[in-house]
Scaffold this motif. Structure first.
Motif, PDB file in Angstrom:
ATOM      1  N   UNK A 156       9.599 -93.585  17.990  1.00 47.77           N
ATOM      2  CA  UNK A 156       8.698 -92.817  17.308  1.00 47.77           C
ATOM      3  C   UNK A 156       8.824 -93.007  15.899  1.00 47.77           C
ATOM      4  N   UNK A 157       9.949 -93.439  15.356  1.00 42.83           N
ATOM      5  CA  UNK A 157      10.099 -93.468  13.887  1.00 42.83           C
ATOM      6  C   UNK A 157      10.188 -95.123  13.479  1.00 42.83           C
ATOM      7  N   UNK A 158      10.148 -95.865  14.156  1.00 44.22           N
ATOM      8  CA  UNK A 158      10.263 -97.382  13.776  1.00 44.22           C
ATOM      9  C   UNK A 158       8.971 -98.071  13.529  1.00 44.22           C
ATOM     10  N   UNK A 159       8.985 -98.393  12.240  1.00 44.42           N
ATOM     11  CA  UNK A 159       7.522 -99.052  11.934  1.00 44.42           C
ATOM     12  C   UNK A 159       7.430-100.144  12.710  1.00 44.42           C
ATOM     13  N   UNK A 160       6.120-100.284  12.863  1.00 44.82           N
ATOM     14  CA  UNK A 160       5.601-101.451  13.618  1.00 44.82           C
ATOM     15  C   UNK A 160       5.697-101.367  15.019  1.00 44.82           C
ATOM     16  N   UNK A 161       6.462-100.433  15.790  1.00 46.01           N
ATOM     17  CA  UNK A 161       6.469 -99.844  17.151  1.00 46.01           C
ATOM     18  C   UNK A 161       5.562 -98.533  17.170  1.00 46.01           C
ATOM     19  N   UNK A 162       5.927 -97.392  16.194  1.00 44.18           N
ATOM     20  CA  UNK A 162       5.269 -96.366  16.322  1.00 44.18           C
ATOM     21  C   UNK A 162       3.614 -96.445  15.831  1.00 44.18           C
TER      22      UNK A 162
ATOM     23  N   UNK B 243       1.020 -91.534  13.890  1.00 44.04           N
ATOM     24  CA  UNK B 243       1.771 -91.680  15.437  1.00 44.04           C
ATOM     25  C   UNK B 243       3.105 -91.722  14.999  1.00 44.04           C
ATOM     26  N   UNK B 244       3.622 -91.873  13.716  1.00 43.96           N
ATOM     27  CA  UNK B 244       4.961 -92.219  13.633  1.00 43.96           C
ATOM     28  C   UNK B 244       5.762 -90.707  13.139  1.00 43.96           C
ATOM     29  N   UNK B 245       5.127 -89.863  13.580  1.00 43.96           N
ATOM     30  CA  UNK B 245       5.825 -88.351  13.650  1.00 43.96           C
ATOM     31  C   UNK B 245       5.570 -87.748  14.615  1.00 43.96           C
ATOM     32  N   UNK B 246       6.498 -86.691  15.071  1.00 42.75           N
ATOM     33  CA  UNK B 246       6.492 -85.885  16.219  1.00 42.75           C
ATOM     34  C   UNK B 246       5.107 -85.079  16.008  1.00 42.75           C
ATOM     35  N   UNK B 247       4.473 -84.676  17.360  1.00 42.53           N
ATOM     36  CA  UNK B 247       3.453 -83.754  17.348  1.00 42.53           C
ATOM     37  C   UNK B 247       4.022 -82.331  17.726  1.00 42.53           C
ATOM     38  N   UNK B 248       3.142 -81.415  17.901  1.00 43.26           N
ATOM     39  CA  UNK B 248       3.765 -80.155  18.008  1.00 43.26           C
ATOM     40  C   UNK B 248       4.341 -79.763  19.378  1.00 43.26           C
ATOM     41  N   UNK B 249       3.824 -80.524  20.458  1.00 46.49           N
ATOM     42  CA  UNK B 249       4.543 -80.326  21.922  1.00 46.49           C
ATOM     43  C   UNK B 249       5.760 -81.118  21.911  1.00 46.49           C
ATOM     44  N   UNK B 250       5.937 -82.246  21.116  1.00 47.71           N
ATOM     45  CA  UNK B 250       7.300 -82.934  21.099  1.00 47.71           C
ATOM     46  C   UNK B 250       8.530 -82.011  20.258  1.00 47.71           C
ATOM     47  N   UNK B 251       8.074 -81.371  19.535  1.00 50.92           N
ATOM     48  CA  UNK B 251       8.837 -80.470  18.561  1.00 50.92           C
ATOM     49  C   UNK B 251       9.134 -79.090  19.590  1.00 50.92           C
ATOM     50  N   UNK B 252       8.418 -78.695  20.330  1.00 43.66           N
ATOM     51  CA  UNK B 252       8.463 -77.773  21.266  1.00 43.66           C
ATOM     52  C   UNK B 252       9.766 -77.959  22.165  1.00 43.66           C
ATOM     53  N   UNK B 253       9.701 -79.455  22.871  1.00 48.48           N
ATOM     54  CA  UNK B 253      10.428 -79.996  23.888  1.00 48.48           C
ATOM     55  C   UNK B 253      11.943 -79.998  23.045  1.00 48.48           C
ATOM     56  N   UNK B 254      11.878 -80.497  21.868  1.00 46.07           N
ATOM     57  CA  UNK B 254      13.328 -80.619  21.314  1.00 46.07           C
ATOM     58  C   UNK B 254      13.899 -79.326  20.671  1.00 46.07           C
TER      59      UNK B 254
ATOM     60  N   UNK C 100      -0.798 -90.334  19.935  1.00 41.59           N
ATOM     61  CA  UNK C 100      -0.264 -89.290  19.119  1.00 41.59           C
ATOM     62  C   UNK C 100      -1.658 -88.049  19.330  1.00 41.59           C
ATOM     63  N   UNK C 101      -1.100 -86.866  19.254  1.00 39.45           N
ATOM     64  CA  UNK C 101      -2.031 -85.561  19.254  1.00 39.45           C
ATOM     65  C   UNK C 101      -1.837 -84.814  17.946  1.00 39.45           C
ATOM     66  N   UNK C 102      -1.377 -85.626  16.757  1.00 40.75           N
ATOM     67  CA  UNK C 102      -1.447 -84.861  15.646  1.00 40.75           C
ATOM     68  C   UNK C 102      -2.823 -84.956  15.052  1.00 40.75           C
ATOM     69  N   UNK C 103      -3.182 -84.061  14.351  1.00 42.41           N
ATOM     70  CA  UNK C 103      -4.734 -83.871  13.640  1.00 42.41           C
ATOM     71  C   UNK C 103      -4.738 -84.948  12.725  1.00 42.41           C
ATOM     72  N   UNK C 104      -3.854 -85.461  11.943  1.00 41.01           N
ATOM     73  CA  UNK C 104      -3.841 -86.276  10.924  1.00 41.01           C
ATOM     74  C   UNK C 104      -3.820 -87.648  11.566  1.00 41.01           C
ATOM     75  N   UNK C 105      -3.491 -87.887  12.806  1.00 38.93           N
ATOM     76  CA  UNK C 105      -3.570 -89.125  13.567  1.00 38.93           C
ATOM     77  C   UNK C 105      -2.273 -89.920  13.214  1.00 38.93           C
TER      78      UNK C 105
END
Length: 307
Positions: free
Chosen positions: A40-46, A58-69, A51-56
């Motif tokens: 999720x954090x490696x540039x070029x892969x992420x 994809x290299x950061x966690x969305x709200x559902x992933x934060x809940x799981x963590x 991603x379900x983030x509103x800002x689009x």
């Protein structure tokens, strides 16, 4: 907070655990535990991930992933409340991190989830946690020797651990049990182990279930005169173990190890006195050999007196 407690415990015991830290099992577990974070954090892969983030982003966690963590952190905190060794703390973190990675990868992409799950299965089948190899005063029994050893001398008290090599709880408890044997082992108080995962007859004979659901592994049983006096954990009518923590303090208190050790030391002292050198019969002194010609001189002196 759930991650800080085991982290501080790990740093405190770092000089003791650095040998097993770099073993392949723990190194591979570490990489697998942070696999989703790396993807999720490696540039070029992420950049190519959904991603379900509103800002689009994809290299950061969305709200559902934060809940799981966050849910993972709560589970680790609950499990580590009963952990008694650093190995258990670290093992719980690795275990539930892998579970969270499986959920996160499947949610991200089914193909990535199947690939990660396959890697976990291969890892589970090929890599085993390293066994404790430190110093100990423990006798290992087989199905043919355990009965003879327990009934060999009625004055000897035995504490026997019934374990299985595949059980993570038994593997974590190995170092604690070894430390107890180093502190309390003597001629009248001895420590033993038997692998009931290997010897099924012993499991049935001493009524210790190897089922993971029964939670009877490990089991500590105190024998005096060849007969069982007590065991921990206790088992209810349904065959399930009553919750009990295998800490060194609990074992010393429940089994009265200090009192048993003092009584066993008296037995050891009496045994040593019986084998002391003063109890052996004295060695007879060798008689000096008679010098040749001594009898002839005595006869000549007697003949002179007669004359």
């Amino acid at each position: 907070m759930a991650l800080l407690t085991p982290l501080f415990a790990f740093l405190y015991h770092l000089p003791q655990v650095y040998k097993w830290l770099l073993k392949p099992y723990y190194v591979a577990s570490l990489f697998m535990s942070v696999a989703f974070l790396a993807v999720r954090k490696t540039p070029g892969i992420c950049d190519h991930l959904a991603s379900q983030r509103e800002d689009g982003n994809s290299c950061d966690f969305d709200w559902r992933e934060v809940e799981i963590l966050m849910f993972l952190s709560a589970i680790v905190m609950m499990k580590n409340r009963r952990a008694i060794t650093v190995e258990q703390h670290v093992g719980n973190i690795f275990l539930f991190s892998k579970v969270a990675n499986v959920i996160l990868f499947f949610r991200l992409d089914v193909r990535m989830g199947l690939l990660y799950l396959t890697l976990c299965i291969v890892f589970l089948m090929t890599c085993k946690p390293p066994l404790y190899m430190g110093p100990e005063y423990i006798k290992y029994f087989s199905d043919k020797t355990i009965d003879d050893e327990l009934n060999k001398d009625s004055r000897v008290t035995w504490i026997v651990e019934f374990f299985a090599n595949w059980s993570p709880e038994c593997q974590s408890f190995a170092s604690v049990y070894a430390d107890l044997s180093l502190k309390y082992n003597c001629a009248g108080l001895k420590f033993g182990k038997v692998d009931i995962g290997r010897y099924g007859d012993v499991s049935k004979r001493y009524k210790v279930s190897t089922s993971p659901l029964s939670k009877q592994l490990p089991s500590l049983v105190l024998f005096q005169g060849g007969k069982e006096v007590m065991r921990r954990p206790q088992v209810d009518k349904k065959g399930r173990a009553v919750s009990w923590s295998f800490t060194e303090e609990n074992i010393i208190r429940e089994f009265n190890l200090n009192e048993l050790y003092q009584k066993s030391k008296k037995f050891s002292r009496n045994k040593a006195e019986k084998l002391s050198p003063s109890q052996f019969p004295p060695v007879p002194e060798e008689e000096e050999p008679e010098q040749p010609g001594a009898n002839a001189q005595a006869e000549e002196s007697e003949s002179k007196k007669d004359k």
